[in-house]
Write a protein that holds these residues in place. Structure first.
Motif, PDB file in Angstrom:
ATOM      1  N   GLY A   7      -3.996  37.089  93.427  1.00 37.79           N
ATOM      2  CA  GLY A   7      -3.690  36.924  92.010  1.00 37.79           C
ATOM      3  C   GLY A   7      -2.248  37.317  91.778  1.00 37.79           C
ATOM      4  N   ARG A   8      -1.754  37.030  90.567  1.00 39.24           N
ATOM      5  CA  ARG A   8      -0.391  37.467  90.238  1.00 39.24           C
ATOM      6  C   ARG A   8      -0.380  38.875  89.665  1.00 39.24           C
ATOM      7  NH1 ARG A   8       0.345  33.875  86.283  1.00 39.24           N
ATOM      8  NH2 ARG A   8       1.998  35.120  85.410  1.00 39.24           N
ATOM      9  N   HIS A  13      -5.486  43.887  85.267  1.00 39.71           N
ATOM     10  CA  HIS A  13      -6.258  44.294  84.080  1.00 39.71           C
ATOM     11  C   HIS A  13      -7.718  44.546  84.418  1.00 39.71           C
ATOM     12  CE1 HIS A  13      -7.691  40.167  83.821  1.00 39.71           C
ATOM     13  NE2 HIS A  13      -6.466  39.702  83.654  1.00 39.71           N
ATOM     14  N   HIS A  16      -9.684  41.837  86.313  1.00 35.48           N
ATOM     15  CA  HIS A  16      -9.458  41.856  87.766  1.00 35.48           C
ATOM     16  C   HIS A  16     -10.243  43.002  88.401  1.00 35.48           C
ATOM     17  CE1 HIS A  16      -5.269  40.241  86.484  1.00 35.48           C
ATOM     18  NE2 HIS A  16      -5.929  39.212  86.969  1.00 35.48           N
ATOM     19  N   GLY A  35       0.428  37.615  94.479  1.00 41.05           N
ATOM     20  CA  GLY A  35       1.117  36.330  94.493  1.00 41.05           C
ATOM     21  C   GLY A  35       2.404  36.348  93.684  1.00 41.05           C
ATOM     22  N   SER A  36       3.260  35.371  93.944  1.00 38.99           N
ATOM     23  CA  SER A  36       4.560  35.264  93.265  1.00 38.99           C
ATOM     24  C   SER A  36       5.294  36.597  93.306  1.00 38.99           C
ATOM     25  CB  SER A  36       4.394  34.774  91.818  1.00 38.99           C
ATOM     26  OG  SER A  36       3.665  33.569  91.789  1.00 38.99           O
ATOM     27  N   ASP A  76       6.077  33.155  96.931  1.00 38.66           N
ATOM     28  CA  ASP A  76       5.734  31.738  96.886  1.00 38.66           C
ATOM     29  C   ASP A  76       6.618  30.970  97.868  1.00 38.66           C
ATOM     30  OD1 ASP A  76       3.862  32.026  94.808  1.00 38.66           O
ATOM     31  OD2 ASP A  76       5.420  31.868  93.276  1.00 38.66           O
ATOM     32  N   ILE A  77       6.036  29.927  98.416  1.00 38.79           N
ATOM     33  CA  ILE A  77       6.876  28.966  99.134  1.00 38.79           C
ATOM     34  C   ILE A  77       6.621  27.642  98.427  1.00 38.79           C
ATOM     35  CG2 ILE A  77       6.850  30.165 101.359  1.00 38.79           C
ATOM     36  CD1 ILE A  77       4.827  27.910 102.244  1.00 38.79           C
ATOM     37  N   ASN A  80       3.078  23.432  99.047  1.00 40.74           N
ATOM     38  CA  ASN A  80       1.664  23.790  99.006  1.00 40.74           C
ATOM     39  C   ASN A  80       0.942  23.529 100.326  1.00 40.74           C
ATOM     40  OD1 ASN A  80       1.739  24.711  96.394  1.00 40.74           O
ATOM     41  ND2 ASN A  80       1.247  22.711  95.504  1.00 40.74           N
ATOM     42  N   TRP A  83       1.254  26.495 102.526  1.00 40.07           N
ATOM     43  CA  TRP A  83       1.051  27.825 101.934  1.00 40.07           C
ATOM     44  C   TRP A  83      -0.027  28.644 102.652  1.00 40.07           C
ATOM     45  CZ3 TRP A  83      -2.787  29.889  98.285  1.00 40.07           C
ATOM     46  CH2 TRP A  83      -2.415  31.138  97.771  1.00 40.07           C
ATOM     47  N   ASN A 100     -10.333  31.923  91.641  1.00 43.23           N
ATOM     48  CA  ASN A 100     -10.856  30.968  90.677  1.00 43.23           C
ATOM     49  C   ASN A 100      -9.817  29.906  90.375  1.00 43.23           C
ATOM     50  OD1 ASN A 100     -13.341  30.592  89.434  1.00 43.23           O
ATOM     51  ND2 ASN A 100     -12.474  31.012  87.414  1.00 43.23           N
ATOM     52  N   ASN A 101      -8.709  29.977  91.064  1.00 47.37           N
ATOM     53  CA  ASN A 101      -7.594  29.065  90.817  1.00 47.37           C
ATOM     54  C   ASN A 101      -7.851  27.762  91.596  1.00 47.37           C
ATOM     55  OD1 ASN A 101      -5.104  27.741  91.177  1.00 47.37           O
ATOM     56  ND2 ASN A 101      -3.988  29.642  90.815  1.00 47.37           N
ATOM     57  N   THR A 118     -14.558  33.422  91.683  1.00 44.48           N
ATOM     58  CA  THR A 118     -14.724  34.685  90.971  1.00 44.48           C
ATOM     59  C   THR A 118     -14.805  34.402  89.483  1.00 44.48           C
ATOM     60  OG1 THR A 118     -12.340  34.888  90.982  1.00 44.48           O
ATOM     61  CG2 THR A 118     -13.520  36.129  92.653  1.00 44.48           C
ATOM     62  N   LEU A 120     -14.182  35.872  85.795  1.00 48.10           N
ATOM     63  CA  LEU A 120     -13.630  36.953  84.985  1.00 48.10           C
ATOM     64  C   LEU A 120     -14.432  37.022  83.695  1.00 48.10           C
ATOM     65  CD1 LEU A 120      -9.730  36.707  85.149  1.00 48.10           C
ATOM     66  CD2 LEU A 120     -11.202  38.370  86.222  1.00 48.10           C
ATOM     67  N   ARG A 123     -13.102  36.823  79.046  1.00 49.13           N
ATOM     68  CA  ARG A 123     -11.837  36.168  79.355  1.00 49.13           C
ATOM     69  C   ARG A 123     -10.909  36.068  78.139  1.00 49.13           C
ATOM     70  NH1 ARG A 123      -8.286  35.969  82.770  1.00 49.13           N
ATOM     71  NH2 ARG A 123      -7.348  33.965  83.148  1.00 49.13           N
ATOM     72  N   GLY A 128      -4.022  37.974  81.397  1.00 48.16           N
ATOM     73  CA  GLY A 128      -2.636  38.424  81.500  1.00 48.16           C
ATOM     74  C   GLY A 128      -1.784  37.981  80.318  1.00 48.16           C
TER      75      GLY A 128
HETATM   76  P1  NAP Z   1      -2.155  32.277  88.438  1.00 45.40           P
HETATM   77  O1  NAP Z   1      -1.523  30.933  88.291  1.00 45.40           O
HETATM   78  O2  NAP Z   1      -1.380  33.484  88.206  1.00 45.40           O
HETATM   79  O3  NAP Z   1      -3.484  32.391  87.543  1.00 45.40           O
HETATM   80  C1  NAP Z   1      -4.136  31.274  87.097  1.00 45.40           C
HETATM   81  C2  NAP Z   1      -5.149  31.695  86.069  1.00 45.40           C
HETATM   82  O4  NAP Z   1      -6.321  32.224  86.727  1.00 45.40           O
HETATM   83  C3  NAP Z   1      -4.651  32.787  85.142  1.00 45.40           C
HETATM   84  O5  NAP Z   1      -5.088  32.483  83.851  1.00 45.40           O
HETATM   85  C4  NAP Z   1      -5.324  34.036  85.685  1.00 45.40           C
HETATM   86  O6  NAP Z   1      -5.559  35.013  84.704  1.00 45.40           O
HETATM   87  C5  NAP Z   1      -6.635  33.490  86.174  1.00 45.40           C
HETATM   88  N1  NAP Z   1      -7.228  34.376  87.181  1.00 45.40           N
HETATM   89  C6  NAP Z   1      -6.600  35.240  88.017  1.00 45.40           C
HETATM   90  N2  NAP Z   1      -7.471  35.874  88.811  1.00 45.40           N
HETATM   91  C7  NAP Z   1      -8.687  35.399  88.457  1.00 45.40           C
HETATM   92  C8  NAP Z   1     -10.006  35.664  88.900  1.00 45.40           C
HETATM   93  N3  NAP Z   1     -10.255  36.521  89.867  1.00 45.40           N
HETATM   94  N4  NAP Z   1     -11.043  35.001  88.317  1.00 45.40           N
HETATM   95  C9  NAP Z   1     -10.808  34.129  87.322  1.00 45.40           C
HETATM   96  N5  NAP Z   1      -9.586  33.838  86.856  1.00 45.40           N
HETATM   97  C10 NAP Z   1      -8.536  34.457  87.418  1.00 45.40           C
HETATM   98  O7  NAP Z   1      -2.733  32.265  89.850  1.00 45.40           O
HETATM   99  P2  NAP Z   1      -3.600  33.327  90.582  1.00 45.40           P
HETATM  100  O8  NAP Z   1      -4.827  32.624  91.018  1.00 45.40           O
HETATM  101  O9  NAP Z   1      -3.708  34.569  89.768  1.00 45.40           O
HETATM  102  O10 NAP Z   1      -2.653  33.641  91.830  1.00 45.40           O
HETATM  103  C11 NAP Z   1      -2.360  32.694  92.800  1.00 45.40           C
HETATM  104  C12 NAP Z   1      -1.028  33.039  93.427  1.00 45.40           C
HETATM  105  O11 NAP Z   1      -0.849  32.215  94.573  1.00 45.40           O
HETATM  106  C13 NAP Z   1       0.141  32.765  92.491  1.00 45.40           C
HETATM  107  O12 NAP Z   1       1.089  33.777  92.620  1.00 45.40           O
HETATM  108  C14 NAP Z   1       0.679  31.444  93.009  1.00 45.40           C
HETATM  109  O13 NAP Z   1       2.069  31.274  92.775  1.00 45.40           O
HETATM  110  C15 NAP Z   1       0.393  31.594  94.500  1.00 45.40           C
HETATM  111  N6  NAP Z   1       0.387  30.274  95.151  1.00 45.40           N
HETATM  112  C16 NAP Z   1       1.522  29.882  95.790  1.00 45.40           C
HETATM  113  C17 NAP Z   1       1.574  28.637  96.395  1.00 45.40           C
HETATM  114  C18 NAP Z   1       2.851  28.249  97.060  1.00 45.40           C
HETATM  115  O14 NAP Z   1       3.712  29.108  97.218  1.00 45.40           O
HETATM  116  N7  NAP Z   1       3.026  27.012  97.445  1.00 45.40           N
HETATM  117  C19 NAP Z   1       0.481  27.792  96.356  1.00 45.40           C
HETATM  118  C20 NAP Z   1      -0.670  28.217  95.707  1.00 45.40           C
HETATM  119  C21 NAP Z   1      -0.714  29.472  95.094  1.00 45.40           C
HETATM  120  P3  NAP Z   1      -4.692  36.349  84.574  1.00 45.40           P
HETATM  121  O15 NAP Z   1      -3.348  35.912  84.101  1.00 45.40           O
HETATM  122  O16 NAP Z   1      -5.444  37.129  83.588  1.00 45.40           O
HETATM  123  O17 NAP Z   1      -4.645  36.969  85.928  1.00 45.40           O
END
Ligand code: NAP
Length: 170
Positions: A7-8, A13, A16, A35-36, A76-77, A80, A83, A100-101, A118, A120, A123, A128
């Motif tokens: 997650g980011r 919170h 999470h 992440g990020s 991040d890279i 995708n 990744w 969940n993403n 997962t 949340l 919600r 965040g």
């Molecule tokens: P995100 O884009 O930050 O979050 C997407 C949404 O999902 C937000 O609304 C977040 O809510 C929600 N969320 C987070 N954790 C959750 C959970 N456990 N259950 C349900 N919803 C949830 O993405 P992320 O999934 O939190 O983090 C993915 C990370 O991987 C990011 O940093 C992304 O940049 C990275 N990534 C990088 C690449 C690449 O570099 N090419 C590719 C794919 C993914 P909240 O804001 O409340 O947390």
């Protein structure tokens, strides 16, 4: 079995935290990917990777577990398709991914990993975006994060930082 939860966490919170407690019932060890990790000092990503590590490790201290938990920042890279390999090169080996993403679950699924969605809860507020908005607007946000996270945000000057970068003093 070792799990991977990404997650980011901007900020980490209570939503999470509840998910993490559930995951810990299922795995022997857990990797938490931040992440990020390269992002900070923006409205969407106000906190540094180091500050997010502090939030999560302090919150974890309050969970009664002796399971091994690794917290690893992941930049991040912008490719995708590569990744999953990038993540695998940065963290200990893992068997199952918790997310969940849709993009994350798609990429790990293509990479042959077992993926568990997962949920949340509550919600509407455990989000965040909502927490960052409330901090900026000086509305109640403190009850949406574990107390140690609230203290960490204050300790690192997070409230003023958000106001400064938004160009607002409201
Ligand atoms: P995100 O884009 O930050 O979050 C997407 C949404 O999902 C937000 O609304 C977040 O809510 C929600 N969320 C987070 N954790 C959750 C959970 N456990 N259950 C349900 N919803 C949830 O993405 P992320 O999934 O939190 O983090 C993915 C990370 O991987 C990011 O940093 C992304 O940049 C990275 N990534 C990088 C690449 C690449 O570099 N090419 C590719 C794919 C993914 P909240 O804001 O409340 O947390």
């Amino acid at each position: 079995m070792r799990g991977f939860f990404i997650g980011r966490f901007q900020p980490y919170h209570t939503g999470h935290h509840e998910v993490l407690e559930e995951i810990l019932k299922e795995v022997d060890e857990l990797i938490i990917g931040i992440g990020s990790a390269q992002e900070s000092h923006s409205i969407e990503n106000p906190f540094t990777a180091g500050e997010r590590i502090l939030m999560i490790s302090r919150a974890l201290d309050e969970i009664n577990t002796d399971k091994k938990i690794y917290i690893i920042p992941l930049e991040d890279i912008y490719r995708n398709s590569l990744w999953v390999s990038h993540v695998r090169s940065m963290v200990p080996p893992f068997d199952v991914v918790y997310s969940n993403n849709p993009l994350v679950t798609r990429l790990f699924g293509e990479g042959g990993f077992a993926v568990r969605r997962t949920e949340l809860r509550n919600r509407r507020v455990y989000q965040g975006t909502e927490i960052r908005r409330r901090i900026l607007e000086e509305k109640d946000w403190e009850e949406l994060v574990p107390e140690v996270v609230m203290k960490t945000i204050i300790e690192v000057g997070g409230i003023q930082r958000l106001k400064d970068i938004s160009g607002s003093d409201v």
